[in-house]
Design an enzyme around this catalytic site. Structure first.
Site, short mmCIF file in Angstrom:
data_model
loop_
_atom_site.label_atom_id
_atom_site.label_comp_id
_atom_site.label_asym_id
_atom_site.label_seq_id
_atom_site.Cartn_x
_atom_site.Cartn_y
_atom_site.Cartn_z
CG ASP A 126 -1.95 1.04 1.28
OD1 ASP A 126 -2.08 1.78 0.29
OD2 ASP A 126 -2.63 1.17 2.31
CB THR A 130 5.17 -2.83 5.54
OG1 THR A 130 4.07 -2.17 6.17
CG2 THR A 130 5.48 -4.11 6.26
P1 IMP Z 1 2.00 -0.35 3.75
O1 IMP Z 1 3.11 -0.35 4.75
O2 IMP Z 1 1.19 0.92 3.76
O3 IMP Z 1 2.44 -0.73 2.34
O4 IMP Z 1 0.95 -1.41 4.22
C1 IMP Z 1 1.20 -2.75 4.16
C2 IMP Z 1 0.37 -3.52 5.15
O5 IMP Z 1 -0.83 -2.82 5.51
C3 IMP Z 1 -0.06 -4.81 4.52
O6 IMP Z 1 0.87 -5.84 4.81
C4 IMP Z 1 -1.42 -5.05 5.15
O7 IMP Z 1 -1.31 -5.77 6.36
C5 IMP Z 1 -1.96 -3.67 5.45
N1 IMP Z 1 -2.88 -3.20 4.38
C6 IMP Z 1 -2.63 -2.28 3.42
N2 IMP Z 1 -3.69 -2.12 2.62
C7 IMP Z 1 -4.65 -2.97 3.08
C8 IMP Z 1 -6.00 -3.29 2.64
O8 IMP Z 1 -6.54 -2.78 1.64
N3 IMP Z 1 -6.66 -4.22 3.38
C9 IMP Z 1 -6.10 -4.84 4.47
N4 IMP Z 1 -4.85 -4.59 4.89
C10 IMP Z 1 -4.13 -3.65 4.21
#
Ligand code: IMP
Ligand code: MG
Length: 196
Positions: A126, A130
């Protein structure tokens, strides 16, 4: 869905999709990827991963918990290379649906990383916080190679330090649940992916 729950949902009290189950009532659910679509795509990705790594080379498949647990279980069973499995636990989301950008490593893999082919498995990319945090932490430990495989990619991250080499689906920019993905711990067990 009971009448009371339906009314609650209509009134905005119960989150959309709260009644979602694997079997039975899916009225109002917006299924984005069916079980069959996911299974087919996971097999294709596993074939691509198998071809990418030289025959006989062993992989360390690192699943990012909790979201990747179902995806990883399906994926590793279709990869035709010797491999070990371990997990990483990171946390950035509370019970909300937006990323805090503040990623903490809660469990570090016990498996040694140095000089191994590390394949990181993510449920969804997203904001990219992470992935960036994990790429930094794992990269420091001198793996032989470090690649990322993500079931879903929202293509919103501005500065990904590790682009996923394998992506299951280019996902819509909305909140998705099922096949491991949760909303406040609900819906992980669904065999399909739905939009809330
Ligand atoms: P990032 O660090 O913003 O890329 O988010 C990554 C983590 O957020 C993923 O491993 C998911 O656990 C959670 N996440 C991001 N988008 C979604 C979504 O649309 N539904 C559920 N979990 C999400
Ligand atoms: Mg999550």
């Amino acid at each position: 869905m009971t009448d009371a729950a339906h009314e609650g949902h209509r009134a905005g009290i119960i989150p959309a999709g709260h009644w979602l189950t694997n079997e039975g009532d899916r009225d109002g659910a917006r299924i984005i990827y069916t079980h069959e679509q996911i299974q087919q795509r996971v097999r294709e990705m596993a074939d691509e991963i198998t071809r990418y790594y030289p025959a006989g080379e062993e992989l360390l498949v690192l699943g990012l918990l909790k979201g990747s647990f179902i995806f990883l279980a399906d994926l590793v069973r279709a990869i035709n290379r010797p491999l070990h499995v371990d997990f990483i636990v990171a946390s950035s989301y509370g019970s909300g649906t937006t990323s805090s950008g503040n990623v903490r490593l809660l469990y570090d893999p016990m498996a040694p990383i140095a000089d191994r082919h590390v394949l990181l498995v993510e449920d969804i990319v997203d904001s990219g916080s992470t992935v960036n945090r994990l790429a930094e932490a794992l990269g420091e430990r001198q793996p032989k190679s470090l690649e990322l495989c993500a079931l879903l990619h929202k293509h919103v991250a501005a500065d990904l330090t590790l682009e996923p080499r394998w992506v299951g689906f280019d996902a819509p920019r909305e909140f998705l649940v099922g096949y491991g993905l949760d909303h406040a711990e609900d819906f992980r067990h669904l065999s399909f992916v739905a939009g809330l």
